[in-house]
Scaffold this active site. Sequence first.
Site, PDB file in Angstrom:
ATOM      1  N   TYR A 157       0.836  -1.209   0.000  1.00  0.00           N
ATOM      2  CA  TYR A 157       0.000   0.000   0.000  1.00  0.00           C
ATOM      3  C   TYR A 157       0.868   1.256   0.000  1.00  0.00           C
ATOM      4  O   TYR A 157       0.660   2.173  -0.808  1.00  0.00           O
ATOM      5  CB  TYR A 157      -0.907  -0.025   1.233  1.00  0.00           C
ATOM      6  N   LYS A 161       1.093   4.005  -2.962  1.00  0.00           N
ATOM      7  CA  LYS A 161       0.705   5.408  -2.765  1.00  0.00           C
ATOM      8  C   LYS A 161       1.888   6.349  -3.013  1.00  0.00           C
ATOM      9  O   LYS A 161       1.710   7.468  -3.502  1.00  0.00           O
ATOM     10  CB  LYS A 161       0.130   5.605  -1.364  1.00  0.00           C
TER      11      LYS A 161
HETATM   12  N1  LIG Z   1      -9.521   6.091   4.975  1.00  0.00           N
HETATM   13  C1  LIG Z   1      -8.282   6.507   5.188  1.00  0.00           C
HETATM   14  O1  LIG Z   1      -7.830   6.670   6.319  1.00  0.00           O
HETATM   15  C2  LIG Z   1      -7.383   6.805   4.024  1.00  0.00           C
HETATM   16  C3  LIG Z   1      -6.191   7.481   4.255  1.00  0.00           C
HETATM   17  C4  LIG Z   1      -5.361   7.788   3.179  1.00  0.00           C
HETATM   18  C5  LIG Z   1      -5.735   7.437   1.907  1.00  0.00           C
HETATM   19  N2  LIG Z   1      -6.900   6.754   1.715  1.00  0.00           N
HETATM   20  C6  LIG Z   1      -7.259   6.437   0.334  1.00  0.00           C
HETATM   21  O2  LIG Z   1      -8.471   7.091   0.029  1.00  0.00           O
HETATM   22  C7  LIG Z   1      -9.150   6.386  -0.980  1.00  0.00           C
HETATM   23  C8  LIG Z   1     -10.589   6.160  -0.550  1.00  0.00           C
HETATM   24  O3  LIG Z   1     -10.571   5.333   0.583  1.00  0.00           O
HETATM   25  P1  LIG Z   1     -11.798   5.218   1.591  1.00  0.00           P
HETATM   26  O4  LIG Z   1     -11.231   5.333   2.927  1.00  0.00           O
HETATM   27  O5  LIG Z   1     -12.904   6.079   1.156  1.00  0.00           O
HETATM   28  O6  LIG Z   1     -12.128   3.658   1.376  1.00  0.00           O
HETATM   29  P2  LIG Z   1     -13.466   2.868   1.101  1.00  0.00           P
HETATM   30  O7  LIG Z   1     -13.105   1.441   1.263  1.00  0.00           O
HETATM   31  O8  LIG Z   1     -14.597   3.427   1.865  1.00  0.00           O
HETATM   32  O9  LIG Z   1     -13.740   3.155  -0.470  1.00  0.00           O
HETATM   33  C9  LIG Z   1     -12.934   2.626  -1.473  1.00  0.00           C
HETATM   34  C10 LIG Z   1     -13.806   2.393  -2.687  1.00  0.00           C
HETATM   35  O10 LIG Z   1     -12.975   1.922  -3.749  1.00  0.00           O
HETATM   36  C11 LIG Z   1     -13.694   0.912  -4.425  1.00  0.00           C
HETATM   37  N3  LIG Z   1     -12.776   0.015  -5.132  1.00  0.00           N
HETATM   38  C12 LIG Z   1     -11.920  -0.880  -4.598  1.00  0.00           C
HETATM   39  N4  LIG Z   1     -11.289  -1.552  -5.573  1.00  0.00           N
HETATM   40  C13 LIG Z   1     -11.746  -1.052  -6.745  1.00  0.00           C
HETATM   41  C14 LIG Z   1     -11.477  -1.344  -8.100  1.00  0.00           C
HETATM   42  N5  LIG Z   1     -10.610  -2.306  -8.456  1.00  0.00           N
HETATM   43  N6  LIG Z   1     -12.123  -0.639  -9.050  1.00  0.00           N
HETATM   44  C15 LIG Z   1     -13.032   0.309  -8.710  1.00  0.00           C
HETATM   45  N7  LIG Z   1     -13.352   0.606  -7.447  1.00  0.00           N
HETATM   46  C16 LIG Z   1     -12.707  -0.064  -6.478  1.00  0.00           C
HETATM   47  C17 LIG Z   1     -14.451   0.186  -3.332  1.00  0.00           C
HETATM   48  O11 LIG Z   1     -15.538  -0.599  -3.863  1.00  0.00           O
HETATM   49  C18 LIG Z   1     -14.892   1.328  -2.457  1.00  0.00           C
HETATM   50  O12 LIG Z   1     -16.158   1.823  -2.851  1.00  0.00           O
HETATM   51  C19 LIG Z   1      -8.353   5.109  -1.217  1.00  0.00           C
HETATM   52  O13 LIG Z   1      -7.507   5.288  -2.333  1.00  0.00           O
HETATM   53  C20 LIG Z   1      -7.521   4.986   0.038  1.00  0.00           C
HETATM   54  O14 LIG Z   1      -6.355   4.261  -0.157  1.00  0.00           O
HETATM   55  C21 LIG Z   1      -7.730   6.435   2.732  1.00  0.00           C
END
Ligand SMILES: NC(=O)c1ccc[n+]([C@@H]2O[C@H](COP(=O)([O-])OP(=O)(O)OC[C@H]3O[C@@H](n4cnc5c(N)ncnc54)[C@H](O)[C@@H]3O)[C@@H](O)[C@H]2O)c1
Length: 253
Positions: A157, A161
């Site tokens: 991951y 990123k």
């Molecule tokens: N939540 C956190 O603390 C955090 C922190 C830093 C970065 N992020 C990043 O933010 C972004 C959103 O994360 P979130 O927390 O809203 O997560 P989440 O799990 O709520 O949402 C992620 C979404 O991506 C979709 N997804 C997964 N694989 C996929 C694919 N192959 N094709 C299309 N859609 C796909 C899922 O179905 C889901 O709806 C991600 O890239 C995550 O890595 C999250």
Amino acid sequence: MSDGTRFDGRTAIVTGAASGMGRATAIRLAADGAAVGCLDLAADAAAETVETIRAAGGRATAAAVDVSDRDSVRTAVAAVEADLGPTRVLANVAGILKFANSHEVSVEDWDRVVDVNLKGTFLMCQAVIPSMLEHGGSVVNVASTAGVFGQAYVAAYAASKGGVAMLTRALAWEYVKRGIRFNAIAPGGVATPMTGHVDFPEDTDFSLIQKSIAADGQMIDPNEPAALIAFLASDEAASINGTIIPIDRATTT
Ligand SMILES: NC(=O)c1ccc[n+]([C@@H]2O[C@H](COP(=O)([O-])OP(=O)(O)OC[C@H]3O[C@@H](n4cnc5c(N)ncnc54)[C@H](O)[C@@H]3O)[C@@H](O)[C@H]2O)c1
């Protein structure tokens, strides 16, 4: 604060629009006047995002996509553009996170995380660049604090990123004279389904991952990164290009 006309006449595509930050971003861009293509692997839940946007008077359509699959990406982008017009804004929010000891992680899990988070971000950019070359555009990618300072138990991951951050900078240089901007945000711990339930390895040393939560221990509301994405995508950020903006309550400082 936008008056709802920031993106008038523009089509935005948001991946990961079924959940968490992606859903918040799709709703925010629609509230700011964009017609929004809501893409996600979870097509039914993406359709719920569309319903929410339409109920508020906005314009949106849903399409199923696996961002790691080039044909799926092309099909989904073509469907949105046929319905809503050429893409002017892309928010690459879809992503997955898996915790494991790195000496135990399977090659399949490594590949899946890198394929979705890094290759998926690239494939989405590649698919919308032709429209953006013609009409202008702005892309906002979602990196992570884990891709800035690293994080235990999530090597794939963090690497993916960090890759998203450098992909963003590379594309920003490449298209700076051709009307397309690329920026990324690097969130700390955001309150979404991704962080709501995490399977940690049994021997996890939690002192090693405390830094991945915001410095004051509070989770971030997903509407905050959504608002930052909307700003970066807008003309108000016309001179902001190739940046990776942390949104992490000072975790990376
Ligand atoms: N939540 C956190 O603390 C955090 C922190 C830093 C970065 N992020 C990043 O933010 C972004 C959103 O994360 P979130 O927390 O809203 O997560 P989440 O799990 O709520 O949402 C992620 C979404 O991506 C979709 N997804 C997964 N694989 C996929 C694919 N192959 N094709 C299309 N859609 C796909 C899922 O179905 C889901 O709806 C991600 O890239 C995550 O890595 C999250």
